[in-house]
Design an enzyme around this catalytic site. Structure first.
Site, PDB file in Angstrom:
ATOM      1  N   ARG A  35      22.417  39.666  53.858  1.00 19.47           N
ATOM      2  CA  ARG A  35      21.322  40.604  53.632  1.00 19.47           C
ATOM      3  C   ARG A  35      21.402  41.308  52.290  1.00 19.47           C
ATOM      4  NH1 ARG A  35      23.280  45.381  57.863  1.00 19.47           N
ATOM      5  NH2 ARG A  35      25.180  45.970  56.743  1.00 19.47           N
ATOM      6  N   GLU A  36      22.516  41.054  51.535  1.00 20.82           N
ATOM      7  CA  GLU A  36      22.663  41.854  50.326  1.00 20.82           C
ATOM      8  C   GLU A  36      23.271  41.133  49.137  1.00 20.82           C
ATOM      9  OE1 GLU A  36      23.809  46.370  49.064  1.00 20.82           O
ATOM     10  OE2 GLU A  36      24.247  45.678  51.077  1.00 20.82           O
ATOM     11  N   ILE A  41      31.473  42.080  50.308  1.00 22.33           N
ATOM     12  CA  ILE A  41      32.128  43.275  49.780  1.00 22.33           C
ATOM     13  C   ILE A  41      33.177  42.899  48.746  1.00 22.33           C
ATOM     14  CG2 ILE A  41      33.661  45.199  50.367  1.00 22.33           C
ATOM     15  CD1 ILE A  41      30.784  45.650  51.171  1.00 22.33           C
ATOM     16  N   ILE A 199      43.727  50.397  49.294  1.00 22.89           N
ATOM     17  CA  ILE A 199      42.529  50.957  48.654  1.00 22.89           C
ATOM     18  C   ILE A 199      42.829  52.327  48.070  1.00 22.89           C
ATOM     19  CG2 ILE A 199      40.190  51.807  49.064  1.00 22.89           C
ATOM     20  CD1 ILE A 199      39.894  49.616  51.191  1.00 22.89           C
ATOM     21  N   VAL A 287      39.243  50.498  57.342  1.00 23.42           N
ATOM     22  CA  VAL A 287      37.915  49.931  57.541  1.00 23.42           C
ATOM     23  C   VAL A 287      37.720  49.607  59.017  1.00 23.42           C
ATOM     24  CG1 VAL A 287      37.749  48.990  55.203  1.00 23.42           C
ATOM     25  CG2 VAL A 287      38.736  47.591  57.019  1.00 23.42           C
ATOM     26  N   HIS A 459      63.694  29.966  32.925  1.00 23.81           N
ATOM     27  CA  HIS A 459      64.203  31.131  32.196  1.00 23.81           C
ATOM     28  C   HIS A 459      63.593  31.164  30.800  1.00 23.81           C
ATOM     29  CE1 HIS A 459      67.051  34.143  30.711  1.00 23.81           C
ATOM     30  NE2 HIS A 459      67.187  33.386  29.621  1.00 23.81           N
TER      31      HIS A 459
END
Length: 480
Positions: A35-36, A41, A199, A287, A459
């Site tokens: 929808r976006e 996210i 977060i 969340v 190394h």
């Protein structure tokens, strides 16, 4: 007549779009609904744009310490609008890339809000608003419109949203979630961060590195609660050294809002109370899965603590309904969602698959110092009844770390003393989010400490710290 598919994926975040692409690769006629934003996210308001912000903070921090490298950068400053603009540009580029990948793999994109009125059917209605409450996001070119669609296999990958505590709900102005923290219109001089998971810690580092006064309040006894306590304590010392104030075993019990600031009441967990005033408060208390308004409960899909119960292959208790990613429970990480989705569609195809092993999912925090881990902590390994051999190695003994000017870090390895099985690996320091995958591969291949000891590490590299930590578990460490 409803458009028919073999598989419909609800949600086009990392889990959803990867699942849809893998389904198409396996020959399924596939559609994904969102929808976006393609990429969800993670690509648009999480993993990716925060890394762009953190990169700006790292470089700015290096400017402040240029003389340590024999360089001069007098008067270094930043343009907040351009810092944020770069972050948003990175997100836009990758979101567009997801659209290309879906088209390339012949996955249809359906734009709108989905509900599942019955098994095998998805109703899609036009979106009514964006994640930030504004106007709906226009559909990408070529997306199919709202309507009725059918498929015998419906995979729900609707992700999660910021958790809000009663009385401390974000308002978008003074109390932020990660949405507002990523696109500040003005830079706050002071900040209170509620919660110290990945977060919270990443935003605390970003704002402190850019010059704000930052305080973290964590209700549990340690910051970074899912990490090994030894690693968390090491990280805490580094954060405090850079000027971040940290209150553990404490909680925010109330907030008074001013015209352009907040005053929070802090309970220290010992009977004492205090107040902290800051320009903004970031609520980073976890969340919660987006399980509502889809129709799952009406279909009888079993829920567990605001997430969908699955069997490790993405299957719910209702035939034809599957769930992957954040909505299917922790760890709520993009790479877990992607892997879970692949397992799900390959199971639907009838391929031989292994159930998701959550102990094999690495976790990363991208502040400075970085934190990364996989498997059991030392305490959890002991609780599980293992007799342990534990190795530790600090970055100060590594030539590459010293050359980089990054001598503060540590690697910790945990082995079963009887079998040599690698049970867990925990790291803090420069670039450990890139190093951890070596241990992840080792665990998946059931590598023992003997195998790792006889592996040649190049190394000079930071990866030599991993080798030394393994050697230390057997009392064979060389450079410490």
């Amino acid at each position: 007549m409803a458009d028919a598919y073999d598989i419909i994926v609800v949600g086009a975040g990392p889990g959803g779009y990867v699942t849809a692409i893998r389904a198409a690769q396996l020959g399924f006629k596939t559609a994904v609904i969102d929808r976006e934003h393609l990429g969800g996210i993670c690509l648009n308001w999480g993993c990716i744009p925060t890394k762009a912000l953190l990169r700006s903070a790292e470089i700015y921090h290096q400017f402040q310490h240029a003389e340590a490298y024999g360089l001069k950068a007098p008067g270094a400053s930043f343009d907040l609008e351009k810092v944020v603009g770069r972050s948003r540009g990175v997100s836009a580029q990758l979101s567009g890339g997801v659209g290309f990948l879906l088209k390339k793999n012949k996955v249809d994109v359906i734009w709108g809000e989905a509900t599942i009125p019955k098994v095998g059917t998805v109703e899609v209605k036009p979106a009514t608003k964006s994640a930030l409450g504004g106007k709906p996001v226009p559909p990408p070119k070529g997306a199919k419109a709202a309507g009725t669609y059918t498929a015998p296999h419906i995979i729900v990958a609707t992700g999660a949203r910021p958790r809000a505590l009663p009385g401390l709900e974000p308002d978008g102005k003074l109390i932020w979630t990660y949405y507002e923290a990523m696109v500040p219109k003005a830079f706050p001089k002071s900040l209170l961060v509620m919660g110290s998971g990945a977060i919270g810690v990443e935003f605390a580092y970003f704002y402190r590195a850019m010059g704000a006064e930052v305080t973290i309040v964590e209700v549990l006894p340690q910051i970074l609660p899912v990490e090994d306590p030894e690693i968390a304590a090491f990280a805490r010392a580094r954060f405090e050294k850079m000027g971040i104030k940290i209150l553990t075993g404490a909680k925010v019990t109330g907030v008074k809002k001013g015209e352009d600031s907040i005053t929070a009441t802090i309970d220290d967990g010992k009977g004492g109370k205090s107040e902290i005033t800051a320009d903004r408060l970031i609520s980073a208390v976890g969340v919660v899965g987006n399980t509502e308004n889809i129709g799952l409960e009406a279909l009888g899909v079993k829920m567990e603590r605001n997430t969908v119960a699955t069997d490790g292959h993405g299957r719910t208790n209702v035939a034809g309904i599957y769930a992957i990613g954040d909505i299917a429970g922790p760890p709520m990480l993009a790479h877990k969602a992607e892997h879970e989705g692949v397992i799900c569609v390959e199971t639907i195809k009838g391929m031989h698959t292994h159930a998701l092993d959550r102990t094999m999912i690495p976790g990363c925090t991208y502040c400075q110092p970085q934190i990364a881990s996989v498997g059991l902590t030392e305490a959890k390994a002991k609780e599980a009844g293992h007799k342990l051999k534990v190795g530790r190695f600090k970055f100060i003994g590594n030539g590459k770390a010293i050359a980089l000017g990054e001598p503060e870090g540590m690697v910790k390895t945990i082995f079963d003393a009887d079998t040599g099985q690698l049970l867990g690996a925990h790291m803090v320091g420069a670039e450990v989010t890139e190093l951890i995958q070596g241990f992840v591969v080792a665990m998946n291949l059931e590598t023992t400490e003997e195998d790792l000891m006889h592996t040649v590490f190049p190394h000079p590299t930071l990866s030599e710290t991993m080798h030394e930590a393994v050697l230390d578990s057997q009392n064979r460490v060389v450079h410490a």
